[in-house]
Design a protein around this motif. Structure first.
Motif, short mmCIF file in Angstrom:
data_model
loop_
_atom_site.label_atom_id
_atom_site.label_comp_id
_atom_site.label_asym_id
_atom_site.label_seq_id
_atom_site.Cartn_x
_atom_site.Cartn_y
_atom_site.Cartn_z
N ALA A 25 0.81 -1.21 0.00
CA ALA A 25 0.00 0.00 0.00
C ALA A 25 0.85 1.27 0.00
O ALA A 25 0.55 2.23 -0.71
CB ALA A 25 -0.93 0.00 1.21
N LEU A 26 1.92 1.29 0.80
CA LEU A 26 2.72 2.50 0.96
C LEU A 26 3.77 2.67 -0.13
O LEU A 26 3.95 3.76 -0.67
CB LEU A 26 3.39 2.51 2.34
CG LEU A 26 2.43 2.51 3.54
CD1 LEU A 26 3.22 2.45 4.84
CD2 LEU A 26 1.53 3.74 3.50
N ALA A 27 4.50 1.58 -0.44
CA ALA A 27 5.60 1.69 -1.40
C ALA A 27 5.13 1.60 -2.85
O ALA A 27 5.69 2.26 -3.73
CB ALA A 27 6.64 0.61 -1.12
N PHE A 28 4.10 0.79 -3.10
CA PHE A 28 3.68 0.57 -4.49
C PHE A 28 2.27 1.07 -4.78
O PHE A 28 1.76 0.84 -5.87
CB PHE A 28 3.78 -0.93 -4.82
CG PHE A 28 5.19 -1.46 -4.74
CD1 PHE A 28 6.10 -1.23 -5.75
CD2 PHE A 28 5.60 -2.18 -3.63
CE1 PHE A 28 7.40 -1.71 -5.67
CE2 PHE A 28 6.90 -2.69 -3.54
CZ PHE A 28 7.80 -2.44 -4.55
N LYS A 29 1.67 1.73 -3.80
CA LYS A 29 0.35 2.34 -3.99
C LYS A 29 -0.68 1.35 -4.50
O LYS A 29 -1.53 1.69 -5.34
CB LYS A 29 0.44 3.54 -4.95
CG LYS A 29 1.54 4.54 -4.61
CD LYS A 29 1.35 5.16 -3.23
CE LYS A 29 2.44 6.17 -2.93
NZ LYS A 29 2.34 6.71 -1.55
N GLU A 30 -0.61 0.11 -4.02
CA GLU A 30 -1.58 -0.89 -4.45
C GLU A 30 -2.93 -0.58 -3.83
O GLU A 30 -3.04 -0.30 -2.64
CB GLU A 30 -1.11 -2.29 -4.03
CG GLU A 30 0.14 -2.75 -4.75
CD GLU A 30 0.55 -4.16 -4.33
OE1 GLU A 30 -0.18 -4.79 -3.54
OE2 GLU A 30 1.61 -4.63 -4.80
N LYS A 31 -3.96 -0.64 -4.65
CA LYS A 31 -5.32 -0.36 -4.19
C LYS A 31 -6.05 -1.67 -3.90
O LYS A 31 -6.03 -2.60 -4.71
CB LYS A 31 -6.08 0.45 -5.25
CG LYS A 31 -5.50 1.83 -5.48
CD LYS A 31 -6.31 2.59 -6.51
CE LYS A 31 -5.73 3.99 -6.75
NZ LYS A 31 -6.52 4.74 -7.76
#
Length: 293
Positions: A254-260
């Motif tokens: 979530a934080l490093a790769f902005k996965e939703k």
């Protein structure tokens, strides 16, 4: 606890490396092949398996053959899953695979099914369903069947590998020797596949494989060391490892790769943690509730 934390970090770093592989032009198949060379060398140097009696491994040849096929295959599937679906869901699916060997423990190995395990297994399948859930908008995605297939492949593949390793443990042969032979067979298979395709090797694939092999081996060694250091509480290692990877993998994704992830997917991760808690701490939780109420 230090060994356990190190094992969790190494496991998530493997997923991170697989995630950035495409952006760094690292061919996953090449990296997986080189990874097994590194794993074999480190197993020989660090674990020092006893190979003085090769005949002791003959009764389990079919297990080694199965592992030789599954280990590289699942590694490639995991790499594609991380790249396509993301770290969060892939790591959760991998950790949920532990419920397949748990189910096999009473179906195949004759262990007793208790309330905790039954509840854990039911919750695990509910969590897997939530992780595979897609919103109406994303259901139109042409890659949806591929994404579901990859997550199911990760879940089933790692689960079957755990069952095979448990069967190997019952055979009485040393774990380090089992690991070495499985790594050798997996490496031979991957290199045979790549050579048959006349693969053009790249420095990115080789360097990526060295990093992958080091992290993969460190994950195994620190996990074994955690069991040795906390031998009086193995459930803490099992539960801590699986919960830690799910939580850290979720944070990194979530934080490093902005996965939703959707609300239902997030609920699936929470249910996965609850399932693991039921598996390992059912009696403690019952005692706590009885005391509370």
């Amino acid at each position: 606890m230090v060994y356990l934390a190190a094992s969790i970090v190494c496991s998530v770093l493997v997923s991170v490396l697989l995630k950035i592989a495409r952006g760094q032009n690292i061919p996953i198949a090449q990296a997986v092949a080189v990874n097994y060379i590194v794993a074999v060398v480190l197993t020989m140097l660090v674990l020092k398996p006893d190979l003085s009696n090769p005949a002791a491994f003959l009764p389990t040849w079919w297990l080694f053959a199965a592992l030789g096929v599954l280990l590289p295959s699942v590694f490639v599937i995991m790499g594609k899953a991380v790249d396509t679906v993301g770290i969060v869901k892939s790591d959760a699916a991998q950790r949920l695979s532990l419920f397949l060997p748990v189910a096999a423990s009473f179906v195949i190995f004759g262990e007793t099914l208790n309330e905790g395990r039954l509840t854990g297994i039911v919750l695990a399948f509910a969590a897997l369903f939530c992780l595979l859930w897609k919103s109406e908008k994303t259901k139109k995605n042409a890659k949806l069947p591929q994404q579901i297939g990859l997550l199911l492949g990760v879940w089933a593949g790692y689960g079957v590998i755990d069952i095979l390793f448990k069967q190997l443990a019952k055979s009485g042969t040393a774990f380090s020797g089992n690991l070495l032979i499985a790594f050798c067979l997996a490496g031979i298979l991957m290199f045979g596949y790549l050579f048959a395709k006349s693969t053009k090797w790249t420095k990115e694939g080789i360097i990526g494989g060295i990093l992958l092999g080091g992290l993969n081996f460190l994950n195994i060694v620190t996990y074994i060391s955690a069991h040795q250091a906390m031998s009086d509480n193995p459930t803490m290692v099992f539960a801590g490892m699986n919960m830690g990877v799910i939580v850290l993998g979720t944070l990194v994704g979530a934080l490093a790769f902005k996965e939703k992830i959707s609300n239902i997917n997030a609920a699936g991760i929470s249910v996965a943690l609850a399932a693991i808690a039921c598996l390992f701490y059912w009696e403690e939780m019952r005692a706590w509730f009885d005391h509370l109420f």
